[in-house]
Scaffold this active site. Structure first.
Site, PDB file in Angstrom:
ATOM      1  CB  THR A   1      63.189  23.852  -8.331  1.00  0.00           C
ATOM      2  OG1 THR A   1      62.200  22.264  -8.378  1.00  0.00           O
ATOM      3  CG2 THR A   1      64.254  23.185  -8.086  1.00  0.00           C
ATOM      4  CG  ASP A   2      56.879  22.275  -9.141  1.00  0.00           C
ATOM      5  OD1 ASP A   2      56.943  22.868 -10.036  1.00  0.00           O
ATOM      6  OD2 ASP A   2      55.420  21.758  -9.004  1.00  0.00           O
ATOM      7  CG  ASP A   3      55.908  26.818  -4.849  1.00  0.00           C
ATOM      8  OD1 ASP A   3      55.580  27.312  -4.638  1.00  0.00           O
ATOM      9  OD2 ASP A   3      56.290  25.688  -3.956  1.00  0.00           O
TER      10      ASP A   3
END
Length: 623
Positions: free
Chosen positions: A373-375
Site C-alpha cells: 500500500t505504501d508504494d
C-alpha cells in the site's frame, strides 16, 4: 503562525533547488526509472559467502572482494554495527568474523582479536540471535538441538488457525517456510575451521517467560521431542507442500520477494530438498544475486533489496514539487515505466482479501506477489500529476486495491490486511525483526494523501484512516515512524496527510506536532533522529542533522502553514549543507527495515526529500 520574510536570499534557495533537480535528472536510467543504492549492514555479505560455501559455489574472487568490503566496515573497537554511528552488534560481528575466517583471515590478527574480545564480552555465540545460530548450525558450529523447532507441518494449518504461515508478515512468511525445510533436514556441512574461540561456555541469559511465553517454551520442548520421531508420511507431505510453496513464489529475476532473507533460505531449502545448483530454479536464483551485487574500490557488497518503484515515484514527486512540468519527457517516460510495473495478479494478500481485484505496485523490479500500500500510494501521487495518456485506469485500479487493504480498525499495514495476530511474536524463534505487519502511521498517512488527492476524502475508508491517525498521535505530539527514522519521519508523513484531509492547520493535533518539531530542532537548524530511538526513548527526536530528516520536518511545517524561524533555519540548513554537485552527504541511516534490528540507508533519500521540501517552500513563500 506569523508571516516572516526569508532570512536568506530566495535566489540562493532557488539555485540550490535547481542544482539538486539537475543532479536528480542526471541519475535517471535510460529506461526511465531511478534507483539509489539500498545500503544495510555486513550480514548481507557474510551470509552471501556462507550461502555459497554451503552450496559449494564460493569462488576465491568473490570471497576476497566480499572480505575486503567487510573489513572496510569494521570500526576501531573491532565491532560491526547495524547502522552508521550505532553501537557494535553482537550477531553482526559474529557473522562478519565467521565470513573473514572463511576468507582466510587468521584468528590472531589484530582486527580479528578485537572482534573476538567484543563477542566474548557480550556473551559469545551463546547470546547471538537465533538466525545467526541457524547459520552456525548448518556448518556444525552450533547444535540443532539447541535451536527452536520450526516444523514443516505448519504448512497444513488453515489460514484461520493461529500460527498458520499467513499470520506472519510477508517478509517473515517467505523466510519461515524455507526454514521449516532447513529445520527438518538439520544439515551439517563442516567448515575447515572451528569457531570455539567465540564461545564463552556460559548459557545465554533468557528472558522470564510469563503467560504465553511459558506456553510456547513448553510447546518448543514438545516439538523437539516430535522432531526426534516425526510421523513419516506427514513429514514427507509437509516437506513436499513447503517446497512447492517456495518454488511457485520465485520471481522472474530469480529472487523471492526481491529481498535477501527468503532468497538465501529458499536456495538452501531447495538444495536440501534435492535441487542441484544446476537446476533451473537454483540457477536463476544464484544468477539473480548478481543484479543485487555492487563492486567498487571498497570491495563487493550485496544489497538486501532494491527499490526502483519507490525511488522512481519519490523522484517524480520531487521533480513535480520543484516545478518540473507534468509533460516533461523524463516524467512521462518514468510514468510509462511505472505503468509497466503494475501488479495485475493475485498474491498472498488475497488470502485475507479473496474478493479484492488486484492492482497496485511493489517496491522492486520483479515482485509480482507482494504489492504494498505504501508504494501504491506514492505511485498514485506521482502518476496523477503527469501527462501520461494511459495512467488513469492504472490509478483507479490502484486506488481500489489500496482502499480494500484497510484493516478492521481503519489503519493500513504495508503488505497484508489484518496481519495483526501477535501469537507468532512470542515464539522462541522470534528474537529478531518485526514478524507481523500491523497498521502504521506513516503508511496510513501516505494512503490518506493519495485517497484525498483522488477526490476520495469524504469516503468512509479515508475518514476511518484519518480517525486512526488522530488516535495514533503520541502524547508528546509526534507520530511513530515504522518505515523511517523515526518520530521525525512519522510526523513528517502524517501532518501533510491530515492537512490534505481537511484538518485545519490551527487544530490542536497539528499545533502539538509543530511544537514537537520545533522543540527537537538541532542548534544548527537541521533535524535528525538516531535509530536508537526505537529502543531508547531518550533518543526520540535526537540525532545529528541529516538532509532527509530535515526535509521531513520541513514538509510537515510547510503543510501546517508555518512561516516561522524554525522553518527558515531548516531551509537554510539544507541550502548551506548542499554539495557543489547539488547533492547532500548523508552517511546516517534514516530508513527502517525492522525497528530495533535492521536499518537502511536509502542513497536517494538525501536528494528527493530535500528537493520536495525546497520546492514546496518556495511555492509557499512566493504565493
Amino acid at each position: 503562525m506569523t508571516t516572516l520574510q526569508t532570512s536568506h536570499p530566495a535566489a540562493r534557495t532557488r539555485a540550490a533547488l535547481d542544482a539538486a533537480t539537475g543532479h536528480l535528472l542526471d541519475l535517471r536510467s535510460p529506461r526511465g526509472w531511478w534507483k539509489g543504492e539500498l545500503q544495510t549492514n555486513v550480514t548481507m555479505d557474510a551470509e552471501d559467502l556462507l550461502l555459497r560455501e554451503f552450496l559449494g559455489v564460493r569462488t576465491p574472487r568473490e570471497t576476497a572482494e566480499a572480505a575486503r568490503w567487510i573489513r572496510s566496515q569494521q570500526r576501531e573497537d573491532g565491532t560491526w554495527a547495524n547502522f552508521h554511528g550505532g553501537p557494535g552488534d553482537l550477531s553482526t560481528t559474529v557473522e562478519a568474523y565467521a565470513a573473514l575466517r572463511l576468507a582466510g583471515d587468521a584468528p590472531d590478527g589484530p582486527h580479528m582479536r578485537a572482534a573476538r574480545e567484543f563477542v566474548r564480552r557480550e556473551g559469545g555465540i551463546e547470546a547471538s540471535r537465533v538466525f545467526t545460530r541457524i547459520w552456525l548450525a548448518m556448518f556444525g558450529q552450533w547444535s540443532w538441538d539447541d535451536l527452536p523447532v520450526l516444523p514443516p507441518e505448519l504448512m497444513f494449518l488453515p489460514p484461520w488457525f493461529p500460527l498458520n504461515v499467513y499470520d506472519w508478515a510477508c517478509w517473515a512468511r517467505q523466510t519461515i517456510v524455507p526454514l521449516t525445510v532447513v529445520s527438518a533436514h538439520r544439515p551439517v556441512r563442516p567448515l575447515p575451521f572451528d569457531l570455539a574461540e567465540l564461545r564463552t561456555g556460559r548459557p545465554a541469559a533468557r528472558r522470564p517467560a510469563p503467560g504465553w511465553e511459558t506456553f510456547f517454551t513448553a510447546l518448543d520442548r514438545a516439538l523437539h521431542r516430535y522432531e526426534r520421531r516425526p510421523l513419516p508420511g506427514l513429514r514427507r507431505a509437509a516437506l513436499r507442500r513447503a517446497v512447492e510453496w517456495i518454488v511457485t513464489r520465485q520471481e522472474a529475476d530469480g529472487s523471492w520477494g526481491g529481498i535477501q532473507p527468503p532468497w538465501v533460505y529458499s536456495l538452501i531449502a531447495l538444495n536440501l530438498a534435492g535441487y542441484d545448483v544446476d537446476h533451473p530454479v537454483m540457477r536463476d536464483g544464484l544468477r539473480g544475486l548478481a543484479r543485487f551485487t555492487i563492486e567498487d574500490e571498497q570491495g563487493r557488497r550485496l544489497e538486501a533489496c532494491q527499490s526502483p518503484v519507490w525511488d522512481t515515484a519519490l523522484a517524480m514527486s520531487a521533480l513535480l514539487d520543484a516545478g518540473t512540468p507534468g509533460d516533461h519527457p523524463a516524467l512521462v517516460q518514468a510514468a510509462g515505466w511505472l505503468l509497466g510495473e503494475e501488479v495485475r495478479g493475485p498474491g498472498d494478500w488475497s488470502v485475507r482479501r479473496p474478493s479484492l481485484p488486484p492492482g497496485g505496485w511493489a517496491f522492486e523490479f520483479d515482485n509480482d506477489g507482494y504489492p504494498d500500500t505504501d508504494d501504491t500510494a506514492e505511485v498514485i501521487l506521482a502518476l496523477r500529476r503527469v501527462a501520461h495518456p494511459d495512467a488513469r485506469p492504472a490509478i483507479e485500479r490502484g486506488v481500489r486495491w489500496m482502499s480494500g487493504m484497510a484493516t478492521r480498525d481503519g489503519g493500513f499495514g504495508a503488505f497484508d490486511a489484518d496481519n495483526t495476530r501477535t501469537l507468532c511474536t512470542k515464539l522462541p524463534f522470534c528474537d529478531f525483526g518485526a514478524v507481523i505487519d500491523p497498521p502504521s502511521a506513516d503508511v496510513t498517512a501516505h494512503v490518506v494523501e493519495a485517497l484525498v488527492a483522488e477526490g476520495r476524502g469524504g469516503e468512509a475508508v479515508t475518514r476511518r484512516a484519518v480517525t486512526w491517525l488522530l488516535k495514533a498521535q503520541e502524547p508528546d505530539g509526534s507520530w511513530y515512524g515504522r518505515w523511517g527514522a523515526n518520530h521525525v519521519y512519522g510526523t513528517g508523513s502524517v501532518v501533510p496527510a491530515l492537512v490534505a484531509a481537511g484538518i485545519r492547520p490551527g487544530a490542536a493535533c497539528v499545533r502539538r506536532a509543530v511544537a514537537w518539531l520545533e522543540a527537537h530542532q538541532n542548534e544548527d537548524g537541521g533535524w535528525g533522529e538516531d535509530l536508537r530511538s526505537y529502543d531508547d526513548p531518550a533518543w526520540v527526536g535526537r540525532g545529528a542533522s541529516t538532509a532527509s530528516q530535515t526535509a521531513w520536518a520541513l514538509l510537515a511545517l510547510i503543510a501546517a502553514g508555518e512561516r516561522s524561524p524554525a522553518l527558515e533555519r531548516g531551509v537554510a540548513w539544507l541550502v548551506d549543507h548542499q554539495n557543489d554537485d547539488g547533492t547532500w552527504d548523508e552517511p546516517y541511516f534514516t530508513g527502517t527495515g525492522f525497528p530495533g534490528d535492521f536499518y537502511i540507508n536509502y542513497h536517494l533519500y538525501r536528494l528527493v526529500f530535500p528537493i520536495s521540501a525546497l520546492g514546496r517552500y518556495l511555492r509557499a513563500v512566493e504565493s
